[in-house]
Design a protein around this motif. Structure first.
Motif, mmCIF file in Angstrom:
data_model
loop_
_atom_site.group_PDB
_atom_site.id
_atom_site.type_symbol
_atom_site.label_atom_id
_atom_site.label_comp_id
_atom_site.label_asym_id
_atom_site.label_seq_id
_atom_site.Cartn_x
_atom_site.Cartn_y
_atom_site.Cartn_z
ATOM 1 N N SER A 135 0.832 -1.207 0.000
ATOM 2 C CA SER A 135 0.000 0.000 0.000
ATOM 3 C C SER A 135 0.868 1.259 0.000
ATOM 4 O O SER A 135 0.529 2.265 -0.615
ATOM 5 N N TYR A 136 2.015 1.199 0.708
ATOM 6 C CA TYR A 136 2.935 2.340 0.717
ATOM 7 C C TYR A 136 3.499 2.608 -0.681
ATOM 8 O O TYR A 136 3.667 3.760 -1.089
ATOM 9 N N LYS B 294 5.070 6.063 -0.864
ATOM 10 C CA LYS B 294 5.818 6.179 0.393
ATOM 11 C C LYS B 294 6.911 5.113 0.377
ATOM 12 O O LYS B 294 6.869 4.128 1.121
ATOM 13 N N ILE B 295 7.917 5.361 -0.458
ATOM 14 C CA ILE B 295 8.896 4.325 -0.769
ATOM 15 C C ILE B 295 9.758 3.951 0.441
ATOM 16 O O ILE B 295 9.956 2.777 0.744
ATOM 17 N N GLU B 296 10.301 4.946 1.136
ATOM 18 C CA GLU B 296 11.181 4.656 2.265
ATOM 19 C C GLU B 296 10.426 3.943 3.383
ATOM 20 O O GLU B 296 10.960 3.044 4.036
ATOM 21 N N GLN B 297 9.165 4.364 3.610
ATOM 22 C CA GLN B 297 8.351 3.680 4.632
ATOM 23 C C GLN B 297 8.134 2.216 4.254
ATOM 24 O O GLN B 297 8.130 1.338 5.110
ATOM 25 N N GLN C 152 14.993 -1.195 -7.122
ATOM 26 C CA GLN C 152 15.186 -0.876 -8.535
ATOM 27 C C GLN C 152 14.488 0.430 -8.884
ATOM 28 O O GLN C 152 15.026 1.248 -9.645
ATOM 29 N N ARG C 153 13.313 0.662 -8.311
ATOM 30 C CA ARG C 153 12.570 1.884 -8.604
ATOM 31 C C ARG C 153 13.353 3.136 -8.188
ATOM 32 O O ARG C 153 13.287 4.171 -8.859
ATOM 33 N N ILE C 154 14.094 3.055 -7.085
ATOM 34 C CA ILE C 154 14.834 4.236 -6.606
ATOM 35 C C ILE C 154 16.296 4.217 -7.048
ATOM 36 O O ILE C 154 17.120 4.987 -6.541
ATOM 37 N N GLY C 155 16.610 3.334 -8.000
ATOM 38 C CA GLY C 155 17.929 3.367 -8.622
ATOM 39 C C GLY C 155 19.018 2.592 -7.910
ATOM 40 O O GLY C 155 20.186 2.688 -8.272
#
Length: 393
Positions: free
Chosen positions: A266-267, A272-275, A308-311
């Motif tokens: 859900s995040y 809310k990637i880091e969460q 992968q989404r955040i590199g």
């Protein structure tokens, strides 16, 4: 005519006896049951047959509740990890619905699940006793036995002890008392409606189950899944917060792992990637405590997607590899194929086309061998993309 020396006759007799002994050994070796290799164990729903004339049946029991209790009463050790009730429900939903499980169904269940042993069972009433007949199916043979007791609960407990002694004879761990959340007829109906695509009907029933039984974490998680599918994020936050609090109070680590995996999903949907990564780390700890390899595989796979989404491609690669390893521990081909596909797509992004092609071929071979037709199109599409990239380098 000269007679053969006595020593020659003796030697010939010894040779004949030796050949007979070797032949007998080979024959007995071939008919002796082969020991079961380590791997996942799948317990099918327990068919409960009750004559219409019987009125004092344990009415709270159903096929799924009996299956769930049997799963939790078995103590099979690390060599034989068990698929949980929901996993079994998802796997058997891929089969054609029939009253009886055929040998073809057993083979398909083994192929889809990767299980090395499938336990099929049924309960009926005879002479005021509950009789449970169970069959242990592996790749080589099927063995059937019958157990009797005064109640369904007792006959399941006795059966679990017998099967545990077969697969884990050195077991010293006592089975804990377990009350299945699948006793609820409303919950079973909600699962059926959800599988049929009636999410609104399932949602209504699950809300009623939770209202009557706030500790039914399975109902809460199933409701959360529906809310996630319908992007009802505010309701989902409320459902998961209450369920996680309950699971922590009850020290339900398996449920905590799966609830937190759902929360991480859900995040991601709400950016809310880091969460999401923080929640997945907690979920890993919960799943590791109960050796829930299947959930650990999906946690690692989702962690790979997020990285992968955040590199963070190196971190993503490691997570995808861990996901493959966890699913291999269960022998679970669906999870392996999905993680291999994710890893292959990551290698494409990194321009590692030969490695990507090796990975996607592993996935495709797994799918073809296991007959996982619903994954074939996705995998073939990734394979075609990789082939095009390699041709136009």
């Amino acid at each position: 005519m000269p007679q053969a020396p006595t020593s020659y006759k003796y030697f010939s007799a010894v040779i004949i006896l030796l050949l007979i002994g070797i032949g007998a050994y080979v024959y007995l070796s071939n008919i002796k049951p082969k020991p079961l290799v380590s791997g996942a164990v799948l317990v099918l729903p327990v068919k409960i047959v009750t004559p219409k004339s019987i009125t004092d049946v344990d009415t709270q029991w159903n096929a799924y509740a009996a299956m769930d209790v049997l799963i939790h009463q078995l103590t099979l050790g690390v060599s034989y990890p068990q698929l949980q009730a929901e996993d079994v429900i998802n796997i058997t939903s891929r089969l054609d619905k029939t009253d009886n499980v055929t040998s073809s169904d057993i083979n398909k269940i083994m192929a889809i699940s990767g299980a090395v042993l499938v336990i099929e069972s049924s309960i009926n009433i005879s002479d005021n006793q509950y009789q449970l007949t169970y069959t242990l199916h592996d790749q080589n043979q099927s063995d059937t036995s019958t157990v009797s007791a005064a109640s369904i609960e007792q006959v399941i407990q006795l059966t679990a002890k017998l099967i545990t002694n077969i697969l884990n004879p050195n077991n010293k761990k006592l089975a804990k008392e377990y009350h299945s959340r699948l006793h609820s007829a409303q919950l079973i109906q909600a699962i059926t409606l959800s599988q049929q695509g009636d999410l609104l009907g399932a949602e209504k029933l699950l809300a009623e189950v939770i209202q009557n039984s706030p500790n039914n974490l399975l109902a809460s998680r199933l409701l959360g899944n529906i809310q996630l599918q319908q992007h009802q994020f505010e309701q989902l936050d409320s459902t998961l917060a209450a369920a996680i609090n309950t699971a922590e109070r009850l020290s339900e680590h398996r449920e905590l792992a799966q609830l937190r995996l759902l929360l991480a999903q859900s995040y991601i949907e709400t950016n809310k990637i880091e969460q999401a990564l923080g929640v997945l780390n907690l979920a890993k700890t919960n799943a590791a405590k109960v050796k829930d390899w299947l959930t650990l595989g999906y946690i690692s796979q989702l962690a790979g997607v997020i990285n992968q989404r955040i590199g963070r491609n190196n971190d993503a690669r490691e997570q995808f590899k861990k996901a493959i390893e966890y699913h291999q521990m269960m022998g679970y081909p669906i999870g392996q194929s999905q993680a291999l596909n994710d890893l292959a797509e990551l290698e494409v992004v990194e321009f590692n086309y030969p490695q990507a092609y090796r990975l996607i071929n592993r996935s495709y071979e797994l799918i073809a061998h296991r007959g996982l037709n619903d994954l074939e199109n996705t995998t073939f599409k990734i394979m075609s993309t990789i082939e095009n990239k390699m041709q136009h380098r």
